[in-house]
Design a protein around this motif. Structure first.
Motif, PDB file in Angstrom:
ATOM      1  N   ARG A  86     -10.055   8.843  -3.340  1.00  0.00           N
ATOM      2  CA  ARG A  86     -10.233   8.092  -4.441  1.00  0.00           C
ATOM      3  C   ARG A  86      -9.575   8.524  -5.718  1.00  0.00           C
ATOM      4  O   ARG A  86      -9.282   9.561  -6.001  1.00  0.00           O
ATOM      5  N   SER A  94      -8.642   6.104  -8.485  1.00  0.00           N
ATOM      6  CA  SER A  94      -8.869   5.145  -9.549  1.00  0.00           C
ATOM      7  C   SER A  94      -9.176   5.830 -10.925  1.00  0.00           C
ATOM      8  O   SER A  94     -10.194   6.607 -10.959  1.00  0.00           O
ATOM      9  N   GLN A 100     -13.055   6.041 -10.782  1.00  0.00           N
ATOM     10  CA  GLN A 100     -13.373   7.150 -10.129  1.00  0.00           C
ATOM     11  C   GLN A 100     -13.266   8.590 -10.381  1.00  0.00           C
ATOM     12  O   GLN A 100     -14.167   9.411 -10.403  1.00  0.00           O
ATOM     13  N   ILE A 133     -12.955  12.878   0.483  1.00  0.00           N
ATOM     14  CA  ILE A 133     -13.892  12.903   1.175  1.00  0.00           C
ATOM     15  C   ILE A 133     -13.751  13.485   2.643  1.00  0.00           C
ATOM     16  O   ILE A 133     -13.508  12.757   3.424  1.00  0.00           O
ATOM     17  N   GLU A 164     -21.684   8.216  -2.726  1.00  0.00           N
ATOM     18  CA  GLU A 164     -20.862   8.351  -3.601  1.00  0.00           C
ATOM     19  C   GLU A 164     -21.122   7.974  -5.207  1.00  0.00           C
ATOM     20  O   GLU A 164     -21.912   7.072  -5.481  1.00  0.00           O
ATOM     21  N   SER A 216     -19.872   6.098  -7.511  1.00  0.00           N
ATOM     22  CA  SER A 216     -19.761   4.944  -7.626  1.00  0.00           C
ATOM     23  C   SER A 216     -20.685   3.924  -7.221  1.00  0.00           C
ATOM     24  O   SER A 216     -20.938   2.938  -7.808  1.00  0.00           O
ATOM     25  N   ILE A 234     -20.135   5.218 -16.817  1.00  0.00           N
ATOM     26  CA  ILE A 234     -18.955   4.285 -16.900  1.00  0.00           C
ATOM     27  C   ILE A 234     -19.286   3.439 -18.179  1.00  0.00           C
ATOM     28  O   ILE A 234     -18.419   3.234 -18.889  1.00  0.00           O
ATOM     29  N   GLU A 239     -11.889  -3.520 -10.889  1.00  0.00           N
ATOM     30  CA  GLU A 239     -12.528  -2.555 -10.087  1.00  0.00           C
ATOM     31  C   GLU A 239     -13.919  -2.295 -10.465  1.00  0.00           C
ATOM     32  O   GLU A 239     -14.862  -2.328  -9.921  1.00  0.00           O
TER      33      GLU A 239
END
Lengths: 472, 434, 454
Positions: free
Chosen positions: A20, A22, A25, A45, B36, B38, B47, B61
Motif C-alpha cells: 500500500r 497511496s 493508506q 502485508i 486493514e 482502510s 481520513i 480512491e
C-alpha cells in the motif's frame, strides 16, 4: 536505493497486491491510540515468516526502518513510524491460531491474532489465556508481546511476559531463530523474556508460544461504591494485607464513573467518588466466605454500597464498562493523554492526592481508572487538541505525574510501554550506566537501528539524554 | 478548485472525539474480513479529519473507499465508547465525492428507480420477465447481482401492498385503543407484501387504527448514503408532511433501515445541509424532530402493548425459532429485547438464541451487489450461526436482512418477519377456538 | 598479565584484610572442577563489589562469584579462575516492604534465612521460591542459576517472582534493572536477562522479590502407585483440571531413601501433591484428589500435615544432596520438556538406566515438565563412564525431542570433560554470544562455565 526500486523489490517478495502506497493508506498508518504521529513510506502485508525475513533483509541492506503493526491500539506510539519506513501489517494475513495444544497447555499463534479471538477459541476447550488488556477486543498478540501488556487480571496472574514462553523471531538482518519453547526454563539466557516488551525494537515475532490454563471452577465479582477515593484505596490495601489474592482490584474515580455511565448506562451512581471492582476466582469452596470478608472490609472502610454480580450477564456488563472506560472519557472531552505510572500499592492514596494537585496546578481535568491491586495508575488527562495552550499544560502535568510515581518508589510505565511518549522520562528512572546497559541490548540485536527506531530508548548514547528531554 | 466543506459543525465534532482506541474495529463486519485500516471505521474517521482540516485532498480512491468498505450497519456507532458517529461523516464525504467524481451509472439507475414510483414498477416487470426467460448464471452475469443468487430472490408481488390495503384500516370491534401511521418501506410495497399484511392484521387485532398514506415513498436512506443528498432531500420532503403529524400515537415501521432513516438520519441530514448553507428551513428540521419522536418499530410498539393482544391459546405444532438482530434495529434504534419478548410470549414457539445474533448479515443494501466477496464471507458467518441453532424459522425485522439471509441459508429454514410469526400464532389460536 | 595476588593490598583496602583469602589450602577446598582460584574476596556491600570488579577488570583478571557454594558443580569447566567473589557477607535486607509484599535483599542471604524471617513477621509471609539445597542456597545463586522448585506450578518461577536485580558489570558499573512494582515495562526487561545467566554478564548484588502472605492452610497428599502409567494419568488429569495444587510430583521409591523417617509409604512410585490456599479449597482438594487418586490406581492416599508436611518437602527438594553424601560420584541431570510428557520421560529414563544396569533415583515436577535424574555409579564410575555418557546423550535427545533440553547439573570431573553439560545449543546462540561480548567484552566473568563455553 530509490523508493521506487525498494517498492519493486518488496513487490517481488509479497506481490504488488500486498503493498500500500497511496496517500490515504499512508495516512491510515500514521497513528495509534496515543498522541504520536508519523507517516510510513509504505505498508506491506506479509503472509509468512519467509516473507518477513526477506523484507527484513531488504530493509537491513538499505537502512530503511521496519515497523511491525497489528491493530494500532498502542498507547505509547509503539507502531507509529516516527522515522518513516516500511510498516509490516500482521492483521490481514498473519492472523492464524496455528496450534491449540491442550495436553501441554500451550498455544502457538501468529502475531496478527486478536487477543479476544484467541480467548473465545480457547473457551471452547474450557481454557483461558489469562492476560486481559482493556484493549483485548482489538489488540493483537504481536502487540501484546511487543508491549508486554497488562490488564486487570495481572494482579493475580501476572502480565503478558509471564504467559509468553517462546517465539519464532525474525532478526534485524532477516535471520530466523527460535527462542524459548513450549517447555519451561530452557537453559541459557532468557531471550524470550528480553524480547517480550521490547516494543518491536529487537526482533519481529512471527510465531508466539503462549501458556494457557484450565478455566477456574468459580468466579465472584463484587462492586463497591465509595464516597472518597481514599476509602477505596485503603480498602484495596486492607484486602491485600488480609492475605486474599483477588484476581482483580480495579478502581474508577468520579470523572471516570461519569464517563462510563454516560455511555454504558448500567446504573452506576454518578455522584460516587470511587468505584472498586473486585473479582475472586478459584475453586467454589470458600469463595463465598472470602466474598463476605471483602464486603466486610469494604463496609469497614465506609463503602456506601457493596454488591455481588448475580450472573454472568451482570459481570460482563461491569467488565465491558471498565474496559470501555478510556474511550468513554472521549464523551467528556475530545482527547486524553493517559500514562500508566505504577507505584507501590501503599503509596496509592498519596499519589492520587498529588495527581489531583497537579491537575489543579495546570488547570486540567484528570479522570482516574486504575489497577489498584498492583498500583498501576491511569490518569487520563482530558483536553481538546484544538486548544494548543491546554495541550502544553497537559504534557507538563503528565511529566510531573511520572516524576511523582518515581519519587514514591514506582516506575514510569507499567504496561503501555515507553514508546515515544516516555523517552524523556527514562532518565527519571535510570542512571547513565543503566541506560548504557539498555543500549547494549539494542546494539546486539539491531546494531543498525532498523527495527522500530526512535522508540523505547534512543541509540545516540552521548547526546541522547539531552535529546530525550526534547521529546518530553 | 477549492474544496467545499464536508460536514456541518455538529457532524465535524465527531472527528475530534475519536481517540483512536480501535474498539470499533472488532465490531465492523468489513474490517473483520479485510483487517486493514482502510476497511474499518477508525481509518475513515481519521481520513475525514484530514480532509476536514485540509491536510488531505479528496481523491477518487478515498471516495471509492468510503463507498466500498462500509455496510452502513452502524456497529461502530453503537460500540464507540466516545460516541463518534461515523455515519454522519461518511455521508458528507460520499456527497462531496460524488459531486467531485460522479456516481456510477449503475447507482444512478438504482436511485432513479427508488426515487420514482414508476421506475420501480417498471423494474419489477422487467425483472420478472428476465427471471422467467433466463434465470441462473446467464442473468447473473448480465445484471450483476453480486453475492446474491438471482434464482433465490423471491418473486416481486403482482400487486403492490398499497393496492391491497385501504388507506385506513380499522380494528374489527370499533373500540380504538390507539391511532398510528404506518410507514412501510419499498420492500413491503413491492416484495414482501405479506409482511405488510401481517402488520396491519396484528395491529388491528390489538385495537389499533392504522393509517397507510398512499403517497409515501422511499425513506431515502440508500440514496443519501450514496452521496445524492439533493435527490434524498426531495424524498424527505415527500414523506415529512405525510408522517410528521401530532395527532397520531406513533409512526409504525416494519423495516429496520427505514426506521433508522426516519428516526435518526432525517434530522441529521437536514441540520447538516442547513449548516452547510443548503436551502433547508428550520420548520423542516422541527418536523423531522417531531417525526423522530413518533417513530416506533412495529416490534417495539407491539411489545409495549402486549396486553392489547388477543390471548394466544397453547397448542399447535411446536416451532423452533431464532432471531437475527438487524443492524439498523439493534444498533441504530436499540431495539433488541422487544422482538425476542414477542417470540418468547408465543406458546408454541421454542426460542433459541443464536451466536452472534447482532452480527451483520453482510447485505448492506447494494454492498452485496458491488462487493460480493467480502459480503459473502460475512453472510457465511451469519448463516452458519443460524444453521447451528437447528431452528425452522429465522425471524428478523428488516427486509434487507431477509433478502440476504434467505438467499444463502439452508432453504429448509424460513426467514420471515417477527410479526409474521405472531400473525400465524394468532390465526391458529382463533381457528382452534372456532 | 599481572597475577591476582598482586591485587591483595588493593582488595584489602576495599574489604579489609580479613576478607581477602589467599591461603592455597582454603582455596583448594573451593576448587571448581579442579580449577583453583588465586584469591577469594568477600565484600560487604555492592559498592565494595563494584570496586573489586573494576580493579580486576583493569588487570584482566577473571571473576567467579560464589554464594552458598551449592551449585559450584554446575556449568562447564572454568577456563580461568583468578578471583572468587563471595557474596556471603552481603546479607542485608534493604527494602523490607512487607505491606507492599515486596522485599529487596542482598544476594548473599540464604533463601532459608529469608523464609524464616518472613514467617515470623506479623501474620506470616513467605517467598514464593523453593529451590533445592534448601539450607544453603543463596539469593544470588538461586537467581543466577534460575533454580526453581516444586511450587513453581502454582507460583511461577524466578522469572515470575523477581521484580528487579541490581548487578555489577564486568567493568564495575552498577546497573539497576527492574524495580519494586509488579508491573514495569520501562525499557528492556534486563531483570530477566540476569536470571539464569550464571554470573556470565554481571554479578547480582541485590534482588527484589514478590512475597506472599502465608496461605490459610497447607497440607500434602502422598499417593503411592505400583504402576507408573497409572500415576501418570492421575497427574495429567489433575494438571488439566481446575484444581490448583502448588506442586505435583512423582518420584521413584528410592528417591528419598535417606529419609525413611519421613517417607514411609510403599509402592514403586510415589506421587506427592502439595495443596495450599484458603482452607476450604485445601480441604476440598485433599478429599477430591485422594478419591481421584484411588480411582486411578493409587495404593493409598496418605495426608501429611504440620511438621510432617513441611519436613517432607524440604527433604524432597534435597534428595540429590542426600544421595551425594553416600555417592560422591552422583551425576545429576535436569531435563525440561512439554508437560504432558512427564510420564513418558520418566518411564523412558527409568528404562534406559535400568537396561544399562545403572542405579538411579528420579524425581519429576510433573506439572511443570522438569525431571531430575540422579545416576548413582558409586565406585563403578570409571568402568561405567562410557555407558553413562551414552545414556546422557540419549536422554538429551529425548528431552530435545520433547521441546526441551537437558543440563548436567553435577558430574565428576572425568565425566564432565566428555559431555556438553548445557545440552543442545539451540538457535539464537549468536545473540547469547553477542550479549556476552557487550556485557563482558574481555571475557572475565565466570569464563568457560556458561552455555556454549562462554
Amino acid at each position: 536505493m530509490e523508493k521506487k526500486q525498494l517498492l519493486q523489490k518488496l513487490a517481488e517478495i509479497v506481490g504488488k497486491d500486498d503493498i500500500r502506497t497511496s496517500e490515504m493508506q499512508l495516512q491510515e498508518y500514521s497513528y495509534d491510540a496515543s498522541l504520536i504521529k508519523g507517516k510510513p513510506d509504505c505498508i506491506v502485508i506479509p503472509e509468512s515468516t519467509l516473507e518477513v525475513s526477506r523484507i527484513a533483509r531488504l530493509a537491513h541492506e538499505n537502512h530503511v526502518p521496519l515497523i511491525v503493526r497489528g491493530t494500532g491500539s498502542s498507547l505509547s506510539g509503539g507502531p507509529v513510524p516516527v522515522r518513516g519506513g516500511i510498516v509490516l501489517l500482521t492483521t490481514p494475513k498473519m492472523n492464524r491460531i496455528l496450534e491449540i495444544d491442550i495436553p501441554n497447555q500451550r498455544v502457538v499463534v501468529e502475531p496478527g491474532v486478536i487477543t479476544l479471538q484467541l480467548k473465545n477459541e480457547l473457551a471452547k476447550y474450557g481454557y483461558l489465556y489469562q492476560p486481559d488488556p482493556a484493549s483485548e477486543k482489538t489488540s493483537t498478540m504481536g502487540g501484546n508481546l511487543a508491549e508486554n501488556s497488562g490488564g486487570p487480571l495481572c494482579f493475580k496472574y501476572g502480565v503478558t511476559t509471564n504467559h509468553i514462553l517462546g517465539a519464532e523471531l525474525v532478526l534485524a538482518d532477516g535471520e530466523v531463530i527460535n527462542v524459548g519453547g513450549k517447555s519451561l526454563d530452557n537453559p541459557g539466557l532468557d531471550l524470550i523474556g528480553l524480547v517480550t516488551g521490547s516494543e518491536g525494537t529487537l526482533a519481529i515475532a512471527t510465531k508466539i508460544i503462549l501458556r494457557i490454563m484450565p478455566k477456574n471452577e468459580g468466579v465472584k465479582t463484587l462492586l463497591a461504591i465509595f464516597d472518597t477515593v481514599n476509602d477505596g484505596a485503603n480498602t484495596v490495601s486492607e484486602i491485600v494485607k488480609s492475605g486474599m489474592v483477588p484476581s482483580t482490584l480495579e478502581m474508577l474515580d468520579n470523572l471516570a464513573i461519569k464517563a462510563v455511565e454516560t455511555f454504558y448506562k448500567i446504573g452506576l451512581p454518578t455522584d460516587a467518588a470511587g468505584l472498586l471492582l473486585i473479582e475472586l476466582d478459584g475453586l467454589n469452596d470458600g469463595l463465598d466466605r472470602l466474598a463476605g470478608q471483602i464486603i466486610e472490609i469494604c463496609k469497614k472502610n465506609n463503602a456506601r454500597e457493596v454488591s455481588l454480580a448475580k450472573n454472568n450477564a451482570e459481570r460482563d456488563q461491569l467488565w465491558t464498562a471498565r474496559k470501555g472506560a478510556f474511550g468513554a472519557t472521549g464523551r467528556l472531552r475530545p482527547n486524553y493523554l493517559v500514562n500508566d505510572g505504577t507505584v507501590p500499592r501503599t503509596k496509592l492514596p498519596e499519589t492520587l492526592r498529588r495527581v489531583g494537585e497537579i491537575g489543579k496546578k495546570y488547570n486540567v481535568e484528570i479522570a482516574n481508572v486504575f489497577h489498584a491491586g498492583d498500583g498501576n495508575l491511569h490518569p487520563l488527562i482530558l483536553f481538546d487538541e484544538r486548544d494548543k495552550d491546554e495541550l502544553a499544560r497537559v504534557h507538563k502535568a503528565a511529566f510531573e505525574i511520572l516524576q511523582v510515581c518515581v519519587e514514591v518508589g514506582g516506575t514510569i510505565t507499567g504496561e503501555h510501554g515507553v514508546g515515544v511518549e516516555k523517552l524523556g522520562a527514562l532518565s527519571l528512572l535510570f542512571s547513565p550506566a543503566d541506560l548504557n546497559a539498555l543500549r547494549k541490548i539494542k546494539r546486539v540485536f539491531d546494531p543498525d537501528d532498523i527495527l522500530n527506531p526512535g522508540k523505547l530508548i534512543l541509540m545516540e548514547s552521548e547526546s541522547s539524554e539531552r535529546k530525550e528531554v526534547v521529546y518530553a | 478548485m477549492e474544496q467545499k466543506p464536508f460536514f456541518g459543525k455538529e457532524a465535524a465534532e465527531n472527528i475530534y472525539h475519536c481517540i483512536r482506541c480501535g474498539l470499533c474495529l472488532p465490531h465492523c463486519p468489513v474490517y473483520r474480513e479485510m483487517r486493514e485500516e482502510s476497511a474499518g471505521p477508525r481509518g475513515k474517521v481519521q481520513i475525514s479529519k484530514r480532509l476536514y482540516e485540509g491536510d488531505l485532498t479528496l481523491s477518487e480512491e478515498i471516495k471509492d473507499n468510503y463507498f466500498s468498505t462500509c455496510l452502513l450497519c452502524g456497529s461502530c456507532v453503537a460500540n464507540c465508547p466516545s460516541g463518534v458517529n461515523l455515519l454522519s461523516l461518511l455521508q458528507g464525504v460520499r456527497w462531496r465525492g460524488v459531486q467531485k467524481f460522479g456516481t456510477s451509472w449503475k447507482n444512478r439507475l438504482e436511485f432513479k428507480m427508488l426515487s420514482t414510483h414508476w421506475m420501480m414498477s417498471a423494474s419489477v416487470i422487467m425483472a420478472e420477465w428476465a427471471r422467467r426467460y433466463f434465470g441462473g448464471e446467464w442473468i447473473e452475469s448480465k445484471i450483476h447481482l453480486g453475492a446474491l443468487s438471482v434464482d433465490r430472490i423471491p418473486p416481486f408481488s403482482e400487486k403492490t401492498f398499497t393496492e391491497m390495503v385501504p388507506e385506513v384500516a380499522e380494528p374489527p370491534k370499533g373500540n380504538v385503543k390507539a391511532k398510528v401511521l404506518y410507514f412501510h418501506g419499498c420492500a413491503t410495497k413491492y416484495l414482501n407484501v405479506g409482511v405488510g399484511m401481517a402488520v396491519v392484521e396484528v395491529l388491528t387485532k390489538m385495537g389499533v387504527e392504522v393509517i397507510i398514506p398512499k403517497e409515501q415513498g422511499c425513506c431515502g436512506l440508500p440514496v443519501f448514503f450514496s452521496g445524492e443528498r439533493k435527490t434524498a432531500l426531495s424524498m424527505i420532503r415527500n414523506n415529512l408532511p405525510l408522517f410528521a403529524r401530532d395527532d397520531v400515537d406513533a409512526v409504525i415501521i416494519d423495516c429496520a433501515t427505514c426506521g433508522s432513516s426516519l428516526k435518526n438520519e432525517y434530522i441529521h441530514i437536514l441540520k447538516d445541509l442547513r449548516e452547510l448553507g443548503e436551502d433547508v428551513t428550520a420548520d423542516e428540521i422541527r418536523a423531522a424532530e417531531l417525526l423522530s419522536s413518533k417513530i416506533q418499530d412495529v416490534s417495539l410498539f407491539i411489545d409495549s402493548h402486549r396486553d392489547w393482544l388477543p390471548e394466544i391459546k397453547p397448542g399447535g405444532e411446536k416451532i423452533r425459532v431464532t432471531y437475527h438482530d438487524p443492524c439498523h434495529l439493534a444498533k441504530a434504534q436499540g431495539v433488541r429485547s422487544q422482538p425476542r419478548n414477542i417470540l418468547k410470549s408465543i406458546p408454541n414457539v421454542e426460542y433459541i438464541e443464536m451466536n452472534g445474533a447482532d452480527d451483520c448479515c453482510g447485505g448492506g443494501g447494494s454492498f452485496q451487489i458491488d462487493y460480493p466477496e467480502i459480503s459473502a464471507k460475512i453472510t457465511k458467518r451469519k448463516t452458519d450461526n443460524i444453521e447451528a441453532t437447528n431452528a425452522q424459522f429465522c425471524a428478523t425485522g428488516c427486509p434487507g436482512c431477509m433478502l440476504t439471509i434467505s438467499n444463502h441459508v439452508d432453504p429448509a429454514i424460513k426467514v420471515i418477519h417477527t410479526v409474521q410469526i405472531l400473525q400465524q400464532a394468532l390465526k391458529r389460536s382463533e381457528n382452534s377456538n372456532g | 598479565m599481572p597475577d591476582a595476588t598482586s591485587l591483595i593490598p588493593v582488595f584489602a583496602d576495599i574489604v579489609g584484610a580479613d576478607h581477602v583469602i589467599a591461603d592455597p589450602d582454603r582455596l583448594k577446598a573451593l576448587a571448581i572442577d579442579g580449577v583453583v582460584a588465586k584469591l577469594m574476596v568477600s565484600p560487604k556491600t555492592m559498592e565494595e563489589t563494584a570496586k573489586i570488579m573494576a580493579a580486576a577488570y583493569k588487570d584482566d583478571l577473571s571473576v567467579i562469584p560464589i554464594g552458598g557454594g551449592t551449585k559450584m558443580a554446575l556449568g562447564g569447566i572454568p577456563s580461568r579462575a583468578d578471583i572468587l567473589i563471595s557474596t556471603k557477607r552481603m546479607d542485608s535486607y534493604l527494602d523490607y516492604d512487607i505491606d507492599n509484599l515486596t522485599i529487596q535483599v542482598e544476594s548473599g542471604l540464604t533463601i532459608a534465612a529469608i523464609q524464616a524471617k518472613l514467617e515470623a513477621e506479623g501474620k506470616g509471609y513467605f517467598l514464593p521460591v523453593d529451590p533445592p539445597h534448601s539450607r544453603n542456597a543463596t539469593v544470588g545463586g538461586v537467581v543466577a542459576t534460575n533454580d526453581n522448585g516444586p511450587k513453581r506450578l502454582l507460583y511461577g518461577g524466578l522469572r515470575d517472582n523477581v521484580l528487579g536485580n541490581t548487578v555489577v558489570l564486568a567493568n564495575g558499573d552498577i546497573v539497576r534493572a527492574g524495580g519494586k512494582v509488579v508491573k514495569n515495562v520501562a525499557s528492556y526487561d534486563l531483570t530477566k536477562l540476569f536470571i539464569g545467566s550464571l554470573g556470565s554478564l554481571g554479578l547480582i548484588c541485590r534482588t527484589t522479590f514478590k512475597i506472599g502472605l502465608k496461605p490459610e492452610a497447607e497440607a500434602s497428599l502422598l499417593l503411592p502407585f505400583n504402576d507408573l502409567s497409572k500415576a501418570g494419568s492421575f497427574l495429567q488429569r489433575i494438571i488439566s483440571s481446575f484444581y490448583y495444587p502448588a506442586a505435583l510430583e512423582v518420584m521413584t521409591a528410592n528417591t528419598m531413601a535417606h529419609r525413611k523417617d519421613i517417607l514411609k509409604t510403599e509402592g514403586n512410585y510415589i506421587v506427592a501433591v502439595f495443596c495450599e490456599g484458603i482452607s476450604e479449597a485445601v480441604d476440598r482438594q485433599m478429599k477430591d484428589l485422594s478419591e481421584i487418586g484411588k480411582n486411578e490406581g493409587a495404593l493409598a492416599a496418605v495426608p501429611l500435615r504440620g511438621a510432617q508436611h513441611r519436613d517432607f518437602w524440604i527433604a524432597y527438594r534435597d534428595f540429590a544432596d542426600d544421595w551425594s553424601k553416600t555417592d560422591p560420584n552422583l551425576i545429576l541431570l535436569k531435563s525440561n520438556f512439554v508437560i504432558s510428557k512427564h510420564a513418558e520421560m520418566f518411564a523412558a529414563s527409568e528404562k534406559a538406566l535400568s537396561d544399562a544396569g545403572l542405579r538411579y533415583a528420579l524425581a519429576a515436577h510433573a506439572g511443570t515438565g522438569t525431571l531430575y535424574t540422579a545416576i548413582l555409579p558409586g565406585a563403578d564410575l570409571e568402568s561405567r563412564k562410557e555407558s553413562i555418557i551414552g545414556e546422557i546423550r540419549r536422554l538429551t535427545d529425548m528431552a530435545v525431542g520433547n521441546d526441551g533440553n537437558l543440563v548436567v547439573e553435577r558430574a565428576p570431573f572425568s565425566l564432565k570433560k566428555q559431555v556438553d553439560v548445557w545440552g543442545r545449543i539451540k538457535s539464537g546462540f549468536s545473540l547469547v554470544r553477542g550479549l556476552k561480548e557487550r556485557f563482558d567484552p574481555t571475557g572475565v566473568l565466570n569464563p568457560g562455565r556458561y552455555v556454549g563455553g562462554i
